[in-house]
Scaffold this motif. Structure first.
Motif, PDB file in Angstrom:
ATOM      1  N   THR A  59      53.876  50.890  45.167  1.00 50.69           N
ATOM      2  CA  THR A  59      52.979  50.833  46.324  1.00 50.69           C
ATOM      3  C   THR A  59      52.510  49.404  46.581  1.00 50.69           C
ATOM      4  O   THR A  59      51.716  49.165  47.482  1.00 50.69           O
ATOM      5  CB  THR A  59      51.760  51.753  46.098  1.00 50.69           C
ATOM      6  OG1 THR A  59      51.050  51.286  44.958  1.00 50.69           O
ATOM      7  CG2 THR A  59      52.205  53.184  45.887  1.00 50.69           C
ATOM      8  N   ALA A  60      53.007  48.493  45.770  1.00 45.63           N
ATOM      9  CA  ALA A  60      52.732  47.061  45.902  1.00 45.63           C
ATOM     10  C   ALA A  60      53.986  46.332  45.430  1.00 45.63           C
ATOM     11  O   ALA A  60      54.792  46.910  44.692  1.00 45.63           O
ATOM     12  CB  ALA A  60      51.527  46.671  45.049  1.00 45.63           C
ATOM     13  N   PRO A  61      54.189  45.096  45.840  1.00 45.29           N
ATOM     14  CA  PRO A  61      55.358  44.355  45.368  1.00 45.29           C
ATOM     15  C   PRO A  61      55.396  44.331  43.836  1.00 45.29           C
ATOM     16  O   PRO A  61      54.372  44.149  43.181  1.00 45.29           O
ATOM     17  CB  PRO A  61      55.155  42.952  45.937  1.00 45.29           C
ATOM     18  CG  PRO A  61      54.292  43.163  47.142  1.00 45.29           C
ATOM     19  CD  PRO A  61      53.377  44.296  46.767  1.00 45.29           C
ATOM     20  N   ARG A  62      56.584  44.546  43.297  1.00 44.38           N
ATOM     21  CA  ARG A  62      56.745  44.551  41.840  1.00 44.38           C
ATOM     22  C   ARG A  62      56.586  43.142  41.288  1.00 44.38           C
ATOM     23  O   ARG A  62      57.013  42.165  41.897  1.00 44.38           O
ATOM     24  CB  ARG A  62      58.116  45.089  41.452  1.00 44.38           C
ATOM     25  CG  ARG A  62      58.237  46.567  41.706  1.00 44.38           C
ATOM     26  CD  ARG A  62      59.490  47.108  41.090  1.00 44.38           C
ATOM     27  NE  ARG A  62      59.658  48.496  41.470  1.00 44.38           N
ATOM     28  CZ  ARG A  62      60.787  49.148  41.412  1.00 44.38           C
ATOM     29  NH1 ARG A  62      61.866  48.532  40.969  1.00 44.38           N
ATOM     30  NH2 ARG A  62      60.857  50.397  41.785  1.00 44.38           N
ATOM     31  N   LEU A  63      55.990  43.102  40.114  1.00 41.58           N
ATOM     32  CA  LEU A  63      55.821  41.826  39.426  1.00 41.58           C
ATOM     33  C   LEU A  63      56.971  41.613  38.461  1.00 41.58           C
ATOM     34  O   LEU A  63      57.533  42.574  37.933  1.00 41.58           O
ATOM     35  CB  LEU A  63      54.506  41.834  38.640  1.00 41.58           C
ATOM     36  CG  LEU A  63      53.234  42.097  39.445  1.00 41.58           C
ATOM     37  CD1 LEU A  63      52.040  42.196  38.503  1.00 41.58           C
ATOM     38  CD2 LEU A  63      53.023  40.990  40.458  1.00 41.58           C
ATOM     39  N   VAL A  64      57.314  40.381  38.209  1.00 35.85           N
ATOM     40  CA  VAL A  64      58.299  40.066  37.193  1.00 35.85           C
ATOM     41  C   VAL A  64      57.585  40.138  35.849  1.00 35.85           C
ATOM     42  O   VAL A  64      56.528  39.519  35.666  1.00 35.85           O
ATOM     43  CB  VAL A  64      58.902  38.658  37.418  1.00 35.85           C
ATOM     44  CG1 VAL A  64      59.863  38.307  36.294  1.00 35.85           C
ATOM     45  CG2 VAL A  64      59.587  38.597  38.772  1.00 35.85           C
ATOM     46  N   ASP A  87      50.540  53.714  37.649  1.00 39.05           N
ATOM     47  CA  ASP A  87      50.211  52.408  37.102  1.00 39.05           C
ATOM     48  C   ASP A  87      49.121  51.846  37.994  1.00 39.05           C
ATOM     49  O   ASP A  87      49.289  51.765  39.220  1.00 39.05           O
ATOM     50  CB  ASP A  87      51.426  51.470  37.097  1.00 39.05           C
ATOM     51  CG  ASP A  87      52.421  51.847  36.019  1.00 39.05           C
ATOM     52  OD1 ASP A  87      52.001  51.977  34.853  1.00 39.05           O
ATOM     53  OD2 ASP A  87      53.607  52.022  36.341  1.00 39.05           O
ATOM     54  N   VAL A  88      48.013  51.487  37.377  1.00 38.98           N
ATOM     55  CA  VAL A  88      46.846  50.990  38.099  1.00 38.98           C
ATOM     56  C   VAL A  88      46.523  49.603  37.553  1.00 38.98           C
ATOM     57  O   VAL A  88      46.419  49.421  36.339  1.00 38.98           O
ATOM     58  CB  VAL A  88      45.644  51.948  37.913  1.00 38.98           C
ATOM     59  CG1 VAL A  88      44.409  51.427  38.624  1.00 38.98           C
ATOM     60  CG2 VAL A  88      46.006  53.348  38.408  1.00 38.98           C
ATOM     61  N   VAL A  89      46.393  48.628  38.446  1.00 41.57           N
ATOM     62  CA  VAL A  89      46.042  47.267  38.057  1.00 41.57           C
ATOM     63  C   VAL A  89      44.765  46.887  38.807  1.00 41.57           C
ATOM     64  O   VAL A  89      44.730  46.947  40.041  1.00 41.57           O
ATOM     65  CB  VAL A  89      47.170  46.263  38.374  1.00 41.57           C
ATOM     66  CG1 VAL A  89      46.729  44.852  38.034  1.00 41.57           C
ATOM     67  CG2 VAL A  89      48.443  46.627  37.626  1.00 41.57           C
ATOM     68  N   ASP A  90      43.745  46.521  38.046  1.00 44.54           N
ATOM     69  CA  ASP A  90      42.452  46.152  38.639  1.00 44.54           C
ATOM     70  C   ASP A  90      41.977  47.222  39.628  1.00 44.54           C
ATOM     71  O   ASP A  90      41.540  46.917  40.734  1.00 44.54           O
ATOM     72  CB  ASP A  90      42.522  44.780  39.308  1.00 44.54           C
ATOM     73  CG  ASP A  90      42.815  43.673  38.310  1.00 44.54           C
ATOM     74  OD1 ASP A  90      42.390  43.790  37.144  1.00 44.54           O
ATOM     75  OD2 ASP A  90      43.486  42.693  38.689  1.00 44.54           O
ATOM     76  N   ASP A  91      42.124  48.478  39.231  1.00 45.21           N
ATOM     77  CA  ASP A  91      41.698  49.655  40.006  1.00 45.21           C
ATOM     78  C   ASP A  91      42.479  49.879  41.295  1.00 45.21           C
ATOM     79  O   ASP A  91      42.024  50.598  42.179  1.00 45.21           O
ATOM     80  CB  ASP A  91      40.193  49.610  40.283  1.00 45.21           C
ATOM     81  CG  ASP A  91      39.389  49.724  38.994  1.00 45.21           C
ATOM     82  OD1 ASP A  91      39.794  50.516  38.115  1.00 45.21           O
ATOM     83  OD2 ASP A  91      38.384  49.020  38.865  1.00 45.21           O
ATOM     84  N   ASP A  92      43.674  49.289  41.422  1.00 47.17           N
ATOM     85  CA  ASP A  92      44.559  49.542  42.555  1.00 47.17           C
ATOM     86  C   ASP A  92      45.826  50.220  42.055  1.00 47.17           C
ATOM     87  O   ASP A  92      46.452  49.756  41.089  1.00 47.17           O
ATOM     88  CB  ASP A  92      44.956  48.242  43.269  1.00 47.17           C
ATOM     89  CG  ASP A  92      43.801  47.611  44.013  1.00 47.17           C
ATOM     90  OD1 ASP A  92      42.957  48.353  44.555  1.00 47.17           O
ATOM     91  OD2 ASP A  92      43.740  46.362  44.043  1.00 47.17           O
ATOM     92  N   ILE A  93      46.226  51.318  42.713  1.00 47.70           N
ATOM     93  CA  ILE A  93      47.477  51.996  42.367  1.00 47.70           C
ATOM     94  C   ILE A  93      48.629  51.103  42.811  1.00 47.70           C
ATOM     95  O   ILE A  93      48.727  50.741  43.988  1.00 47.70           O
ATOM     96  CB  ILE A  93      47.569  53.366  43.066  1.00 47.70           C
ATOM     97  CG1 ILE A  93      46.407  54.268  42.652  1.00 47.70           C
ATOM     98  CG2 ILE A  93      48.915  54.029  42.766  1.00 47.70           C
ATOM     99  CD1 ILE A  93      46.281  55.543  43.462  1.00 47.70           C
ATOM    100  N   VAL A  94      49.498  50.718  41.866  1.00 45.85           N
ATOM    101  CA  VAL A  94      50.614  49.832  42.190  1.00 45.85           C
ATOM    102  C   VAL A  94      51.969  50.502  42.010  1.00 45.85           C
ATOM    103  O   VAL A  94      52.979  50.006  42.517  1.00 45.85           O
ATOM    104  CB  VAL A  94      50.557  48.514  41.377  1.00 45.85           C
ATOM    105  CG1 VAL A  94      49.309  47.717  41.727  1.00 45.85           C
ATOM    106  CG2 VAL A  94      50.641  48.771  39.890  1.00 45.85           C
TER     107      VAL A  94
END
Length: 105
Positions: A59-64, A87-94
């Motif tokens: 739901t967000a650009p993938r990180l390397v 997968d949630v990063v800093d309370d955002d669903i990614v």
């Protein structure tokens, strides 16, 4: 296929039944802070692993590399015999991991 986040289709438009199931699973889990995100989640990239049981998407650009600090995995109880993990990063669903479910709709 990678789409810019602003141009990516909304989950609830592309898969309305799944979006309702996701919101219900979050409600049952008691994670109210994430429920509000469901209406704005976008399908930025599908998994592409080729496994016939996987319908996961970003739901967000993938990180390397890994997600790093601020990452947590939320394991939900889906209404199908399979898996639904976020997968949630800093309370955002990614990322939404959808495994062993009939085709998303």
């Amino acid at each position: 296929m990678v789409i810019g986040p602003a141009e990516a289709p909304l989950v609830h438009t592309r898969w309305p039944i799944f979006a309702t199931e996701l919101a219900a699973a979050l409600r049952a889990h008691g994670d109210d802070s994430l429920i509000d995100q469901v209406k704005n989640l976008r399908v930025v990239q599908t998994c592409g692993c080729g496994d016939d049981f996987c319908q996961s998407f970003s739901t967000a650009p993938r990180l390397v590399g890994g997600y790093g600090k601020g990452h947590r995995t939320v394991c939900l109880d889906p209404p199908w015999p399979g898996y639904l993990n976020l997968d949630v990063v800093d309370d955002d669903i990614v990322n939404v991991e959808v495994l062993y479910r009939s085709p998303l709709c």
